[in-house]
Enzyme design. Structure first.
Site, PDB file in Angstrom:
ATOM      1  N   LYS A 194       0.833  -1.196   0.000  1.00 10.54           N
ATOM      2  CA  LYS A 194       0.000   0.000   0.000  1.00 10.54           C
ATOM      3  C   LYS A 194       0.872   1.252   0.000  1.00 10.54           C
ATOM      4  O   LYS A 194       1.559   1.545   0.977  1.00 10.54           O
ATOM      5  CB  LYS A 194      -0.920   0.051   1.225  1.00 10.54           C
ATOM      6  N   GLU A 269      10.195   0.978  10.406  1.00 13.23           N
ATOM      7  CA  GLU A 269      11.239   1.974  10.160  1.00 13.23           C
ATOM      8  C   GLU A 269      10.560   3.323  10.371  1.00 13.23           C
ATOM      9  O   GLU A 269       9.742   3.742   9.567  1.00 13.23           O
ATOM     10  CB  GLU A 269      11.786   1.813   8.740  1.00 13.23           C
ATOM     11  N   CYS A 303      13.733  10.386   6.621  1.00 13.37           N
ATOM     12  CA  CYS A 303      13.712   9.830   7.971  1.00 13.37           C
ATOM     13  C   CYS A 303      15.029  10.061   8.692  1.00 13.37           C
ATOM     14  O   CYS A 303      15.058  10.333   9.878  1.00 13.37           O
ATOM     15  CB  CYS A 303      13.356   8.346   7.939  1.00 13.37           C
ATOM     16  N   GLU A 403      10.182  15.207  15.629  1.00 12.33           N
ATOM     17  CA  GLU A 403      10.536  15.157  14.212  1.00 12.33           C
ATOM     18  C   GLU A 403       9.684  16.173  13.459  1.00 12.33           C
ATOM     19  O   GLU A 403       8.456  16.107  13.491  1.00 12.33           O
ATOM     20  CB  GLU A 403      10.270  13.745  13.657  1.00 12.33           C
TER      21      GLU A 403
HETATM   22  P1  NAI Z   1       1.957   7.961   8.591  1.00 12.11           P
HETATM   23  O1  NAI Z   1       2.931   7.152   9.338  1.00 12.11           O
HETATM   24  O2  NAI Z   1       0.617   8.129   9.163  1.00 12.11           O
HETATM   25  O3  NAI Z   1       1.795   7.367   7.102  1.00 12.11           O
HETATM   26  C1  NAI Z   1       2.699   6.460   6.485  1.00 12.11           C
HETATM   27  C2  NAI Z   1       1.940   5.331   5.823  1.00 12.11           C
HETATM   28  O4  NAI Z   1       1.160   4.640   6.797  1.00 12.11           O
HETATM   29  C3  NAI Z   1       0.951   5.761   4.744  1.00 12.11           C
HETATM   30  O5  NAI Z   1       0.924   4.800   3.710  1.00 12.11           O
HETATM   31  C4  NAI Z   1      -0.372   5.746   5.493  1.00 12.11           C
HETATM   32  O6  NAI Z   1      -1.470   5.574   4.635  1.00 12.11           O
HETATM   33  C5  NAI Z   1      -0.194   4.550   6.387  1.00 12.11           C
HETATM   34  N1  NAI Z   1      -1.039   4.537   7.588  1.00 12.11           N
HETATM   35  C6  NAI Z   1      -1.472   5.588   8.309  1.00 12.11           C
HETATM   36  N2  NAI Z   1      -2.219   5.172   9.341  1.00 12.11           N
HETATM   37  C7  NAI Z   1      -2.258   3.818   9.286  1.00 12.11           C
HETATM   38  C8  NAI Z   1      -2.852   2.797  10.084  1.00 12.11           C
HETATM   39  N3  NAI Z   1      -3.567   3.095  11.152  1.00 12.11           N
HETATM   40  N4  NAI Z   1      -2.674   1.506   9.738  1.00 12.11           N
HETATM   41  C9  NAI Z   1      -1.928   1.185   8.673  1.00 12.11           C
HETATM   42  N5  NAI Z   1      -1.346   2.103   7.870  1.00 12.11           N
HETATM   43  C10 NAI Z   1      -1.497   3.399   8.181  1.00 12.11           C
HETATM   44  O7  NAI Z   1       2.652   9.362   8.345  1.00 12.11           O
HETATM   45  P2  NAI Z   1       1.981  10.767   7.959  1.00 12.11           P
HETATM   46  O8  NAI Z   1       0.781  11.013   8.801  1.00 12.11           O
HETATM   47  O9  NAI Z   1       1.767  10.812   6.516  1.00 12.11           O
HETATM   48  O10 NAI Z   1       3.165  11.764   8.372  1.00 12.11           O
HETATM   49  C11 NAI Z   1       3.251  12.231   9.700  1.00 12.11           C
HETATM   50  C12 NAI Z   1       4.668  12.334  10.165  1.00 12.11           C
HETATM   51  O11 NAI Z   1       5.256  11.050  10.139  1.00 12.11           O
HETATM   52  C13 NAI Z   1       5.604  13.163   9.333  1.00 12.11           C
HETATM   53  O12 NAI Z   1       5.501  14.509   9.662  1.00 12.11           O
HETATM   54  C14 NAI Z   1       6.933  12.586   9.723  1.00 12.11           C
HETATM   55  O13 NAI Z   1       7.357  13.138  10.934  1.00 12.11           O
HETATM   56  C15 NAI Z   1       6.639  11.134   9.938  1.00 12.11           C
HETATM   57  N6  NAI Z   1       7.003  10.314   8.768  1.00 12.11           N
HETATM   58  C16 NAI Z   1       8.178   9.615   8.802  1.00 12.11           C
HETATM   59  C17 NAI Z   1       8.581   8.898   7.703  1.00 12.11           C
HETATM   60  C18 NAI Z   1       9.852   8.132   7.688  1.00 12.11           C
HETATM   61  O14 NAI Z   1      10.431   7.914   6.639  1.00 12.11           O
HETATM   62  N7  NAI Z   1      10.323   7.649   8.802  1.00 12.11           N
HETATM   63  C19 NAI Z   1       7.801   8.883   6.466  1.00 12.11           C
HETATM   64  C20 NAI Z   1       6.552   9.600   6.552  1.00 12.11           C
HETATM   65  C21 NAI Z   1       6.202  10.295   7.676  1.00 12.11           C
END
Ligand code: NAI
Ligand code: MG
Length: 503
Positions: A194, A269, A303, A403
């Site tokens: 996904k 991660e 990240c 972050e």
């Molecule tokens: P998120 O962690 O909510 O989203 C990442 C992925 O998880 C997306 O594909 C989303 O659809 C999915 N997702 C969200 N909620 C889920 C759930 N309950 N069950 C399964 N999958 C789920 O991140 P978001 O809200 O887009 O970004 C928020 C913050 O997260 C950013 O500001 C940043 O600080 C951090 N982040 C860190 C990343 C990294 O590479 N470590 C990448 C993206 C965001």
């Protein structure tokens, strides 16, 4: 300046996206969501909708998991390791052949500069497949001498963990999607992938290339949709054996809770707040641009971004001046605009989050040394923020602890002291993903590297990019497990011990 891509190809992509929504890729076929719903795909450079994608949900995930299970038990289980490797290398070649189109899609969807999309995202993805293809033929068990009385032959097998749910974020959509499927395929797993709702497009294109490469139907299934619907359905599905997730720590925690139903294996991660430590003897001509691009590259949506800069007081002014000059000189613009070095943030939400952090820093007494504002006007209709340097920051401030995931650097000074004191400041974080050290004194460098609690330590710019051969992952709240390298592929296997009595 001539664009590094063909305008005709771009026009073709735009017309194609405007003509019809992107579909789900399930069991080797492109299908709409069971609900018929779609969602809007927004160009972060303009804030305008330029495509639609199928809004997959529970029913679609269920079909995808069933297809993945059939492939796992059926045709994919009969593909021998060397053939798995060949298919993966074929997919890598197809990715390169479609490199321009993929990079254009990635840049439109995520906002990253075209050249970054091409080299970091597309060619990086091809390398992920080639590296992991090598593992397909090299995953082995071991033989063991049991301690029981009598004569036995014991050995272990490494078997695929099963159906894998891969959930990826939006900051490097394509390379992350490929980095999730590559080790899983090498290990013999099947996958339900996904992509993030902000950036679904290159994952859908990946489905086309997977079909063209000749993988059996159902080996990789791609379901676009939202986290709370499609994402949650993957994590809760009893037919999914492992979840591999990259994203926020908050979502990572909720995934862990949701995975307890069938005790899925989980790799996480997560985020980071990575320190960059510059000693007074460092090669500043290298340290300064690296520190700047370590936080402004991909608009800080990385990240492992070096978001806390610790500089020795003797070189602090020089380093800050250099980093600030780079920040002020960076060409910010749409990913596809000529010469762009830093693109927009991915979404309105991310824009508000980042601006909110800058305000909170100012509120807590930090000084905005450079940048600090949204960029608006002709050509800046989307989510642009200036490269920003905050000075006068200190442990305990929200901007230093959390972050930000934007182009915002917190600069701090340290004085003469022992390595333990520097390590203590660097480790003052809930995160532990990465760290960077700049010094010509390798014993200082190594002593600090050993004391820092982080999954990746880079000394003097070593390993600026992600290398599929080098393990990546977090200490503390930056994650569970490792991706890349041997550890990354072994995480997609189960060990089975077999013992034969020879008596
Ligand atoms: P998120 O962690 O909510 O989203 C990442 C992925 O998880 C997306 O594909 C989303 O659809 C999915 N997702 C969200 N909620 C889920 C759930 N309950 N069950 C399964 N999958 C789920 O991140 P978001 O809200 O887009 O970004 C928020 C913050 O997260 C950013 O500001 C940043 O600080 C951090 N982040 C860190 C990343 C990294 O590479 N470590 C990448 C993206 C965001
Ligand atoms: Mg979210």
């Amino acid at each position: 300046m001539n664009a590094p891509f063909s305008a005709t190809t771009l026009d073709g992509i735009r017309a194609d996206l405007a003509a019809a929504p992107r579909l789900l890729f399930i069991d080797g076929k492109f299908v709409p969501a069971a609900s018929g719903e779609t969602f809007e795909v927004i160009d972060p450079a303009t804030g305008q909708v330029f495509a639609h994608a199928a809004a997959g949900d529970r029913a679609d995930i269920d079909l995808a998991v069933q297809a993945a299970r059939r492939a796992l038990d059926g045709p994919w289980s009969k593909v021998i390791p060397s053939q798995r490797a060949r298919l993966m290398i074929k997919l890598a070649d197809l990715i390169e052949q479609h490199g321009e189109e993929l990079a254009l899609l990635e840049s439109l969807d995520n906002g990253m500069p075209f050249m970054m999309a091409k080299f970091a995202a597309v060619l990086g993805a091809a390398e992920q497949l080639r590296y992991n293809a090598g593992w397909a033929t090299k995953l082995t068990g071991e033989t063991i001498d049991p301690s029981w009385p009598g004569e036995y032959h014991s050995f272990t097998l490494r078997e695929p963990v099963g159906v894998v749910g891969s959930i990826v974020p939006w900051n490097f959509p394509f390379v992350m999607a490929v980095a999730k499927i590559a080790p899983a395929l090498a290990a013999g797993c099947t996958i339900v992938l996904k992509p993030a709702e902000q950036t679904p497009l290159t994952a859908v294109k990946l489905g086309e290339l997977i079909a063209a490469a000749g993988f059996p139907d159902g080996t990789v299934n791609i379901v676009t949709g939202f986290g709370k619907t499609a994402g949650a359905a993957i994590v809760e599905h009893p037919g999914v054996d492992k979840v591999s997730f990259t994203g926020s720590t908050v979502t990572g925690r909720s995934i862990l809770r949701a995975a307890t139903g069938n005790l899925k294996r989980v790799t996480l991660e997560l985020g980071g707040k990575s320190p960059v430590v510059v000693f007074p003897d460092a090669d500043l001509a290298k340290a300064i641009p690296s520190a700047a691009m370590g936080i402004f590259g991909n608009a800080g949506q990385v990240c492992a971004a070096g978001s806390r800069l610790f500089v020795h007081e003797r070189v602090y002014d020089e380093v800050l001046e250099g980093v600030s000059r780079m920040a002020a000189g960076l060409k910010v613009g749409a990913g596809l605009a000529p010469g762009t070095q830093m693109g927009p943030l991915v979404s309105q939400t991310q824009l508000e989050r980042v601006l909110g952090y800058i305000d909170s820093g100012a509120g807590e007494g930090a000084t905005v040394g450079i940048g600090g504002a949204r960029i608006e006007g002709e050509g800046y209709g989307g989510y642009f923020v200036q490269p920003t340097v905050l000075t006068g920051t200190a442990a305990g401030m929200k901007v230093v602890e959390e972050e930000i995931f934007g182009p915002v650097l917190c600069a701090m000074k340290f004085g003469d002291g022992d390595i333990d004191a520097i390590a203590k400041s660097a480790n003052e974080s809930d995160y532990g993903l990465a760290a960077s050290i700049w010094t010509r004194d390798m014993s200082d460098g190594l002593r600090l590297a050993k004391r820092i609690k982080a999954g990746t330590v880079r000394i003097n710019g070593g390993g600026a990019g992600v290398d599929p051969a080098i393990p990546l992952g977090g200490f503390k709240q930056s994650g569970w497990g490792r991706e890349n390298g041997r550890a990354g592929v072994e995480a997609y296997t189960e060990i089975k011990a077999v013992t034969i009595g020879l008596n």
